[in-house]
Design an enzyme around this catalytic site. Structure first.
Site, PDB file in Angstrom:
ATOM      1  N   TYR A 165       6.849  29.743 -12.848  1.00 16.79           N
ATOM      2  CA  TYR A 165       6.040  30.238 -11.646  1.00 16.79           C
ATOM      3  C   TYR A 165       4.790  29.466 -11.502  1.00 16.79           C
ATOM      4  O   TYR A 165       4.315  29.187 -10.444  1.00 16.79           O
ATOM      5  CB  TYR A 165       5.908  31.663 -11.902  1.00 16.79           C
ATOM      6  CG  TYR A 165       5.494  32.415 -10.828  1.00 16.79           C
ATOM      7  CD1 TYR A 165       6.096  32.852  -9.491  1.00 16.79           C
ATOM      8  CD2 TYR A 165       3.918  33.139 -11.011  1.00 16.79           C
ATOM      9  CE1 TYR A 165       5.628  33.596  -8.463  1.00 16.79           C
ATOM     10  CE2 TYR A 165       3.421  33.625  -9.910  1.00 16.79           C
ATOM     11  CZ  TYR A 165       4.139  33.936  -8.526  1.00 16.79           C
ATOM     12  OH  TYR A 165       3.735  34.994  -7.698  1.00 16.79           O
ATOM     13  N   LYS A 169       2.867  27.235  -8.334  1.00 16.22           N
ATOM     14  CA  LYS A 169       2.045  27.827  -7.777  1.00 16.22           C
ATOM     15  C   LYS A 169       0.593  26.941  -7.685  1.00 16.22           C
ATOM     16  O   LYS A 169       0.063  26.833  -6.977  1.00 16.22           O
ATOM     17  CB  LYS A 169       1.476  29.129  -8.298  1.00 16.22           C
ATOM     18  CG  LYS A 169       2.717  30.463  -7.854  1.00 16.22           C
ATOM     19  CD  LYS A 169       2.793  30.720  -6.104  1.00 16.22           C
ATOM     20  CE  LYS A 169       3.574  31.882  -6.180  1.00 16.22           C
ATOM     21  NZ  LYS A 169       3.423  32.141  -4.475  1.00 16.22           N
TER      22      LYS A 169
END
Length: 259
Positions: A165, A169
């Site tokens: 993740y 991001k």
């Protein structure tokens, strides 16, 4: 050039066409509802089959024009089809809120490379695919526009089991900066909103039991965020009131990253 327009403080989107990727639930639906409340024509796009129903409900609640269409951000054909359909229906696109999301938590020693690639395919490349397609439409229109992406506090701090993740991001923040630099000459603002944990399906999936209570203890606000609080930040960056803000990643975290 990003033009100066007199700031009124009313965050008006009357007559603007706003596309919300991930709009069939969570932060996306909250954002779509805020846009509709400010007079925008709203497009609900999502990987879910419920886009038309969500769009219809928003039209009923706010009396504005809406449109719902399923979209897969990992498919160029799907994204191009969405942009064409929106332009065919409304004539233009003025605002894009791009927030598709995928999270699957593993320690860095254990995560499969295919899982990393899925994070990046949706959260980074998929977001860029949409931003590029919409920006090219905005450039063709010659009126500028606003693009806002949902990033995460995880794009600049380390959180256990968030390696896939976080990689996706952090890549997204880099994309935002470059696109903001290149597209400013066309009057397009590109920004991100970086939330803490939000009370959504994804938030519940990632934070349960002791890890949830421990995380809340670390947040000075002593709670997770609600979807409308993140949507409010997206709304601000979507309006003329934010014309002098571009290339930024606005943190909405209840003070978590003060430390």
């Amino acid at each position: 050039m990003i033009e100066y327009r007199k700031v009124k403080g009313d965050f008006d989107l009357q007559g603007k066409v706003a596309v919300v990727i991930g709009g069939a639930g969570g932060i996306g639906e909250a954002t779509a509802r805020m846009y509709a409340g400010k007079g925008a024509k709203v497009v609900i796009a999502d990987c879910k089959d419920t886009c038309p129903e969500v769009a219809e409900a928003i039209a009923k609640d706010f009396g504005t024009e809406t449109y719902g269409k399923k979209c897969d951000v990992t498919s160029q054909e799907s994204v191009d089809g969405l942009v064409k359909a929106v332009v065919d229906k409304f004539g233009e696109i003025n605002v894009l809120a791009c927030m598709p999301g995928f999270v699957d938590l593993y320690r860095a020693t254990d995560i499969e490379i295919s899982n990393i690639e899925k994070h990046i395919a949706i959260n980074a490349v998929g977001v860029f695919r949409v931003c590029q397609a919409v920006a090219n439409q905005m450039i063709k229109q010659g009126k500028g526009g606003k693009i806002v992406c949902i990033t995460s506090q995880a794009d600049f701090i380390a959180i256990n089991k968030h390696v896939g993740y976080t990689m996706s991001k952090a890549a997204l923040v880099g994309m935002i900066k470059v696109c903001a630099l290149e597209w400013a000459e066309y009057g397009i603002n590109v920004n991100g909103v970086a939330p803490t944990v939000v009370n959504t399906y994804m938030g519940e999936k990632a934070w349960q039991g002791k890890v949830k209570t421990d995380m809340i203890e670390k947040i000075p606000a002593h709670r997770f965020a609600e979807t409308d609080e993140i949507a409010a930040a997206v709304l601000f960056l979507s309006c003329d009131e934010a014309n002098m803000i571009t290339g930024e990643d606005l943190v909405v975290d209840g003070g978590f990253t003060i430390y």
